[in-house]
Design a protein around this motif. Structure first.
Motif, short mmCIF file in Angstrom:
data_model
loop_
_atom_site.label_atom_id
_atom_site.label_comp_id
_atom_site.label_asym_id
_atom_site.label_seq_id
_atom_site.Cartn_x
_atom_site.Cartn_y
_atom_site.Cartn_z
N MET A 1 5.05 13.26 -21.60
CA MET A 1 5.73 13.49 -20.19
C MET A 1 6.14 12.00 -20.00
SD MET A 1 3.67 14.38 -16.82
CE MET A 1 3.22 16.32 -17.39
N ASP A 2 7.50 11.87 -19.55
CA ASP A 2 7.87 10.84 -19.14
C ASP A 2 8.65 11.07 -17.50
OD1 ASP A 2 10.24 12.17 -19.38
OD2 ASP A 2 11.12 11.13 -21.09
N THR A 3 8.26 12.16 -16.93
CA THR A 3 8.63 12.16 -15.70
C THR A 3 7.72 13.18 -15.06
OG1 THR A 3 9.99 14.17 -15.54
CG2 THR A 3 11.17 11.96 -15.74
N LEU A 4 7.37 12.80 -13.63
CA LEU A 4 6.14 13.57 -12.96
C LEU A 4 6.59 13.69 -11.67
CD1 LEU A 4 3.27 14.66 -12.98
CD2 LEU A 4 2.48 12.17 -12.45
N THR A 5 6.60 14.78 -10.99
CA THR A 5 6.92 15.08 -9.60
C THR A 5 5.84 15.54 -9.00
OG1 THR A 5 9.40 15.62 -10.20
CG2 THR A 5 8.42 16.49 -7.98
N ILE A 6 5.40 14.93 -7.77
CA ILE A 6 4.33 15.47 -6.96
C ILE A 6 4.72 15.40 -5.46
CG2 ILE A 6 2.53 14.46 -8.54
CD1 ILE A 6 2.40 11.92 -6.61
N ARG A 7 3.91 16.09 -4.62
CA ARG A 7 4.21 16.00 -3.32
C ARG A 7 4.03 14.54 -2.72
NH1 ARG A 7 3.27 21.22 -0.11
NH2 ARG A 7 2.95 22.93 -1.42
N ARG A 8 4.76 14.25 -1.78
CA ARG A 8 4.57 12.96 -1.16
C ARG A 8 3.51 12.64 -0.82
NH1 ARG A 8 8.26 9.29 -0.10
NH2 ARG A 8 10.04 10.90 -0.46
N PRO A 9 2.80 11.63 -1.37
CA PRO A 9 1.50 11.10 -0.94
C PRO A 9 1.13 10.80 0.56
CG PRO A 9 2.02 10.24 -3.01
CD PRO A 9 3.50 10.62 -2.27
N ASP A 10 0.08 10.83 0.79
CA ASP A 10 -0.61 10.20 1.99
C ASP A 10 -1.57 8.93 1.57
OD1 ASP A 10 1.04 11.93 3.91
OD2 ASP A 10 -0.66 13.47 3.04
N ASP A 11 -1.56 8.20 2.54
CA ASP A 11 -2.74 6.91 2.29
C ASP A 11 -3.86 7.12 3.73
OD1 ASP A 11 -4.19 4.74 2.16
OD2 ASP A 11 -2.33 3.31 2.03
N TRP A 12 -4.97 7.40 3.20
CA TRP A 12 -5.97 7.82 4.25
C TRP A 12 -6.93 6.52 4.63
CZ3 TRP A 12 -4.88 11.98 6.61
CH2 TRP A 12 -4.03 12.99 5.94
N HIS A 13 -6.30 5.20 4.31
CA HIS A 13 -6.91 4.25 4.78
C HIS A 13 -6.07 2.98 4.55
CE1 HIS A 13 -10.65 1.64 5.11
NE2 HIS A 13 -9.87 0.86 5.22
N LEU A 14 -5.54 2.46 5.63
CA LEU A 14 -4.63 1.10 5.65
C LEU A 14 -4.43 0.39 6.69
CD1 LEU A 14 -1.58 0.37 4.49
CD2 LEU A 14 -0.47 1.85 6.16
N HIS A 15 -4.47 -0.81 6.61
CA HIS A 15 -4.37 -1.88 7.39
C HIS A 15 -2.78 -2.15 7.44
CE1 HIS A 15 -8.72 -2.70 7.47
NE2 HIS A 15 -8.85 -2.21 6.25
N LEU A 16 -2.22 -2.31 8.86
CA LEU A 16 -1.14 -2.89 8.89
C LEU A 16 -0.98 -4.11 9.71
CD1 LEU A 16 0.95 0.43 9.84
CD2 LEU A 16 0.99 -0.76 7.78
N ARG A 17 -2.09 -4.46 10.19
CA ARG A 17 -2.11 -5.72 11.13
C ARG A 17 -1.25 -5.31 12.51
NH1 ARG A 17 -6.70 -6.22 8.45
NH2 ARG A 17 -6.35 -7.34 6.37
N ASP A 18 -0.71 -6.48 12.83
CA ASP A 18 0.26 -6.51 13.84
C ASP A 18 1.33 -7.49 13.78
OD1 ASP A 18 1.21 -5.23 16.54
OD2 ASP A 18 -0.94 -5.63 17.34
N GLY A 19 2.28 -7.32 14.65
CA GLY A 19 3.23 -8.52 15.14
C GLY A 19 3.90 -8.66 13.48
N ALA A 20 4.19 -9.94 13.59
CA ALA A 20 5.09 -10.27 12.11
C ALA A 20 4.46 -9.69 11.00
CB ALA A 20 5.25 -11.84 12.17
N MET A 21 3.06 -9.72 10.78
CA MET A 21 2.80 -9.22 9.61
C MET A 21 2.95 -7.68 9.31
SD MET A 21 0.77 -9.69 6.79
CE MET A 21 -0.07 -11.11 6.84
N MET A 22 2.72 -6.78 10.54
CA MET A 22 3.08 -5.49 10.33
C MET A 22 4.54 -5.22 10.05
SD MET A 22 2.81 -2.71 13.65
CE MET A 22 4.00 -3.43 14.40
N ARG A 23 5.43 -6.08 10.67
CA ARG A 23 6.97 -5.75 10.49
C ARG A 23 7.11 -5.92 8.97
NH1 ARG A 23 7.10 -8.17 15.62
NH2 ARG A 23 7.33 -10.36 14.84
N ALA A 24 6.39 -6.94 8.48
CA ALA A 24 7.02 -7.23 7.03
C ALA A 24 6.29 -6.27 5.95
CB ALA A 24 6.45 -8.55 6.80
#
Length: 346
Positions: A1-24
């Motif tokens: 198998m060299d291609t794999l199609t799946i439903r778009r994933p979700d991330d059930w635990h994520l840190h985005l921080r805030d401000g400049a860090m979040m934007r990046a």
């Protein structure tokens, strides 16, 4: 198998921080993920519905043009959390869950819970309305070895809470031990667990053997190889109680590379390549979609995503070593192995 199609994933635990860090760092998640549970451990933390609404609006204003990414907001549980505010936020769909940090357990957790009797009424109300409790499953007692804190948390804190409040829906986040895997497997339909990308790849030797590697330091800290193997078996198996929560946690290199460095691995850019590599190594490509895209929505009682992504196998993929932010560079997690799978359709 060299291609794999799946439903778009979700991330059930994520840190985005805030401000400049979040934007990046936000575009690194929106590129591949449809939704993410957003951690509330800002400074100050997200403790009220109004805080969650404000933070959500800042995230939405920072996401790339045309992105359909949906942040799923959480409240930071404190001993002063008000039942009325929490229920109101849940009823209008503003929050998806509530996060429990034992005080001092991890980054920005000083406002967490010390006396669990003081949050019992809140937890009882959450059980009534089916609002999940997300737990950072470690005790913080200084007399407990850091490698034992997850197992002790299950015995001393989590199991008594679940016995005392039947029907409380709980996600053990970023599990790191076979003890937690076994507990979740026996826990019934109201208990689930997220597993991170990095804990599927590293054990404690990666942090300590041959020199200290601060970019592999995270909390909960990686454990023995036997525990890593238990996590891989859980992620690549058929038990629907386990699903992806990257715990992608950006810190600037300045914050990581100091005598008391911050805990966290930044995995958002290359998570899907790493996961596909791991699942292929264990003969489980047919189960990748369950782990990334189906088991999580099922537990949260949300529909799976309709759109898909496609990964293709080929020559090793190159990812930037760092992401630049206005606060300083953030090092991308290095899995220590070639990655042959890349997302080719977004």
């Amino acid at each position: 198998m060299d291609t794999l199609t799946i439903r778009r994933p979700d991330d059930w635990h994520l840190h985005l921080r805030d401000g400049a860090m979040m934007r990046a760092v936000l575009p690194e998640t929106t590129r591949h993920f449809a939704r993410a549970i957003i951690m509330p451990n800002l400074v100050p933390p997200v403790v009220t519905g109004a805080d969650a609404a404000d933070y959500r609006d800042r995230i939405l204003s920072a996401k790339p043009r045309g992105s359909k990414f949906q942040p799923l907001m959480t409240l930071y549980l404190t001993e002063e959390t008000q039942v009325g505010d929490l229920r109101a936020a849940a009823e209008i769909g503003l929050i998806t869950a509530v996060k429990l940090y034992p005080a001092g357990a991890t980054t920005n957790s000083a406002s967490g819970v010390k006396d669990f009797t003081k949050v019992k009424r809140v937890l009882e109300n959450m059980a009534q309305i089916g609002l999940p409790l997300l737990v950072h499953g470690e005790v913080t007692d200084p007399d407990i070895d850091i490698f034992d804190r997850e197992a002790v948390f299950i015995d001393r804190v989590l199991d008594p809470i679940r016995r005392d409040i039947p029907g409380l829906r709980v996600v053990m986040e970023h599990v790191t031990t076979s003890d937690a895997v076994d507990y979740v497997r026996a826990g019934g339909p109201d208990l689930a667990a997220t597993i991170t990308t990095h804990h599927l790849v590293i054990n404690r030797n990666h942090i300590l053997a041959g020199g200290i590697r601060p970019h592999y330091y995270c909390l909960p800290v990686a454990k023995r190889e036997t525990h890593r193997r238990a996590l891989v078996a859980a992620a690549t198996g058929t038990d629907t109680a386990f699903f992806l929560g990257t715990d992608s946690a950006p810190h600037t290199d300045t914050a990581k590379l100091q005598p008391c460095g911050c805990a966290g691995c930044f995995t958002a850019p290359n998570t899907l390549s790493i996961l596909t590599e791991v699942f292929e190594q264990h003969g489980a490509l047919d189960r990748l979609e369950n782990f990334t895209s189906l088991n999580g929505p099922a537990f949260y009682r949300l529909p799976a995503n309709d759109d898909t992504i496609t990964l293709r196998k080929g020559e090793p993929v190159s990812y930037p070593a760092k992401i630049d932010t206005d606060d300083g560079p953030v090092t991308v997690f290095d899995p220590g192995m070639p990655l042959h799978w890349r997302v080719i359709e977004d």
